[in-house]
Design an enzyme around this catalytic site. Sequence first.
Site, PDB file in Angstrom:
ATOM      1  N   ASP A  35      -8.375   0.761  -4.017  1.00  0.00           N
ATOM      2  CA  ASP A  35      -9.469   0.179  -3.246  1.00  0.00           C
ATOM      3  C   ASP A  35     -10.565   1.220  -3.032  1.00  0.00           C
ATOM      4  OD1 ASP A  35     -11.094  -1.250  -1.576  1.00  0.00           O
ATOM      5  OD2 ASP A  35      -9.568  -1.701  -0.076  1.00  0.00           O
ATOM      6  N   GLU A  54      -1.627  -9.420  -1.720  1.00  0.00           N
ATOM      7  CA  GLU A  54      -1.497  -8.245  -0.859  1.00  0.00           C
ATOM      8  C   GLU A  54      -0.551  -8.574   0.291  1.00  0.00           C
ATOM      9  OE1 GLU A  54      -4.579  -5.145   1.336  1.00  0.00           O
ATOM     10  OE2 GLU A  54      -5.164  -7.240   1.040  1.00  0.00           O
ATOM     11  N   TYR A  76      -9.796   5.512   3.164  1.00  0.00           N
ATOM     12  CA  TYR A  76     -10.835   5.053   2.239  1.00  0.00           C
ATOM     13  C   TYR A  76     -11.901   6.137   2.082  1.00  0.00           C
ATOM     14  CZ  TYR A  76      -8.660   0.561   3.221  1.00  0.00           C
ATOM     15  OH  TYR A  76      -7.754  -0.453   3.377  1.00  0.00           O
ATOM     16  N   ARG A  78     -11.179 -11.908  -4.135  1.00  0.00           N
ATOM     17  CA  ARG A  78     -10.364 -11.325  -3.065  1.00  0.00           C
ATOM     18  C   ARG A  78     -10.741 -11.893  -1.699  1.00  0.00           C
ATOM     19  NH1 ARG A  78      -6.745  -8.681  -1.756  1.00  0.00           N
ATOM     20  NH2 ARG A  78      -7.784  -6.969  -0.713  1.00  0.00           N
ATOM     21  N   HIS A  94      -7.166 -11.819   0.093  1.00  0.00           N
ATOM     22  CA  HIS A  94      -7.071 -10.694   1.016  1.00  0.00           C
ATOM     23  C   HIS A  94      -5.884 -10.912   1.952  1.00  0.00           C
ATOM     24  CE1 HIS A  94      -9.115  -8.150   4.368  1.00  0.00           C
ATOM     25  NE2 HIS A  94      -8.594  -7.342   3.465  1.00  0.00           N
ATOM     26  N   ASP A 139      -4.446  -7.321   9.791  1.00  0.00           N
ATOM     27  CA  ASP A 139      -5.141  -8.012  10.877  1.00  0.00           C
ATOM     28  C   ASP A 139      -5.397  -9.472  10.527  1.00  0.00           C
ATOM     29  OD1 ASP A 139      -6.893  -7.114   8.928  1.00  0.00           O
ATOM     30  OD2 ASP A 139      -8.552  -6.802  10.309  1.00  0.00           O
ATOM     31  N   HIS A 178     -13.394   0.480  -1.650  1.00  0.00           N
ATOM     32  CA  HIS A 178     -13.865   0.106  -0.308  1.00  0.00           C
ATOM     33  C   HIS A 178     -15.347   0.404  -0.110  1.00  0.00           C
ATOM     34  CE1 HIS A 178     -12.684  -1.167   3.811  1.00  0.00           C
ATOM     35  NE2 HIS A 178     -11.570  -1.551   3.200  1.00  0.00           N
ATOM     36  N   HIS A 183       0.829  -1.204   0.000  1.00  0.00           N
ATOM     37  CA  HIS A 183       0.000   0.000   0.000  1.00  0.00           C
ATOM     38  C   HIS A 183       0.862   1.253   0.000  1.00  0.00           C
ATOM     39  CE1 HIS A 183      -3.420  -2.352   2.238  1.00  0.00           C
ATOM     40  NE2 HIS A 183      -3.061  -2.920   1.102  1.00  0.00           N
TER      41      HIS A 183
END
Length: 399
Positions: free
Chosen positions: A205, A334, A157, A278, A307, A311, A207, A126
Amino acid sequence: MTPTIIESIECFITRPDRHNLITVRVTTNKGITGHGCATFQQRPLAVKTMVDEYLVPLLMGRDANNIEDLWQMMNVNAYWRNGPVTNNAISGVDMALWDIKAQLANMPLYQLWGGKARDAIAAYTHASGETLDELYTSVDNALEKGYRHIRCQLGFYGGTPKELNAPENSTSGAYYSQQEYMANTVEMFRALREKYGHRFEILHDVHERLFPQQAIQLVKQLEPYMPYFLEDVLPPAQTGWLEQLRQQSAVPLALGELFNNPAEWHELIVNRRIDFIRCHVSQIGGITPALKLAALCQAFGVRLAWHGPGDMTPIGVAVNTHLNIHLHNAAIQEFIPRSTLTDAVFPGAPEIKNGYIYPPQASGIGVSFDQALAEKHPVVYRPHEWTQSRLPDGTIHTP
C-alpha cells in the site's frame, strides 16, 4: 409481498477496541430487525446526526421491501449528493434493509442475489516491521496461519525515516521522506523475493505518499518482483496520471478506498486504468451501489478487492463476504483480526480459516448486535495523527 413497514431506526456508536464503530438498526412491523454498518470513525457523531435527524423522519412508516426506491430517495433527498457522512448514513440503513429482506426469505444474503460464485474468498492480511527482520517475523506468522496473500510494509505508510532533514521548530505531524520510502520499498520487495521466492503473493500500500512522477518511478522499479497489486499509488485527485503510468508498467493497480461516487471510478474502469477496485462499501452508500459497481467492473475486466480495515463493524465484514461469495469478479478480501470484545458486541462475524473466508450460513447478513454491551463502550474522539502526514519541510501531504 405484503408491505414490511419500518417502525423504528436507531443509530449506535461503540468503541469496543480502538475504533469508533457505527451500527444502524431498522425494526419492522413483521418483527424482523436488520443491522447495517455506517462506520466513519473520524466523524462518528456526524453520521449519527444524519441518521437520527434526517433519515429517521424520511423513512418512518415506509415499506422496507422497496430497497431500490428508498436508496434513491435517501441519496437525492438532500439535493447535494455523496460524501462520507451522507453515504455512511445511507449505508447503515441500506445494509439493514437487505438484512431484513434476506431474513424474510430465510436465506443468507448471497443466496438472495443468486447464490455462490465460489466456495470461499481468499484473504490477505497485513505484515509489517520497522526492520526487515521484524517484517520477516510478521510474514512467517501470517504464513503459519495459512495466508498466501500478504500486504507487506516497512514501517508505517511512507516508512519511518532514519535521517529526516527538517527545519527548526517543525510543525507537529507524521513525517516521512519520499525518497527514503521509495528506496526502502524496492529493497523490501527484493529481499522478500530472495527469502521467500514466490511462496506467497506480495501486496503493498503506497497510501498516496508520492507525487505522480515518483509513483511512476516506483511502480517501474517494482515490476520485476511481480506484486499482486500496488494499492493507492495516487490520490483520487491525481488519477489522470494513471494513463501515463499504465503505458510504462504492467504492475497491477488497486484503487478506490477513498471514492465516494461513480464520477470518481467510472472513467478509470471504462478505460481500464486499474486492475482492482478497492471501494469501502459503506463509503459509497452500501450494498445497493456496490452491486452496481461490481457489475460495471465485470464488464470491463476489473476485479473486486473491497476495502476491509479494522475500522468497520463485523457487520461490514460479513457484507463484504456475501458480496465476495456471490460476485464472479471478486478476487480477494482484506482481513484484519478483531478483538474478542468486538466479537462479543457483534456475534456471528465471519472467521478466517487457512487463508480463506467462508460464506455465512445464517439468514440475512448473519451478524448480531449486543446493544447492552456496546453501550458500555461509548464513543471516544481522537485526532488521528496519522492523517497529518508531512514532508520533511513541513508540507502536509495526503494521508
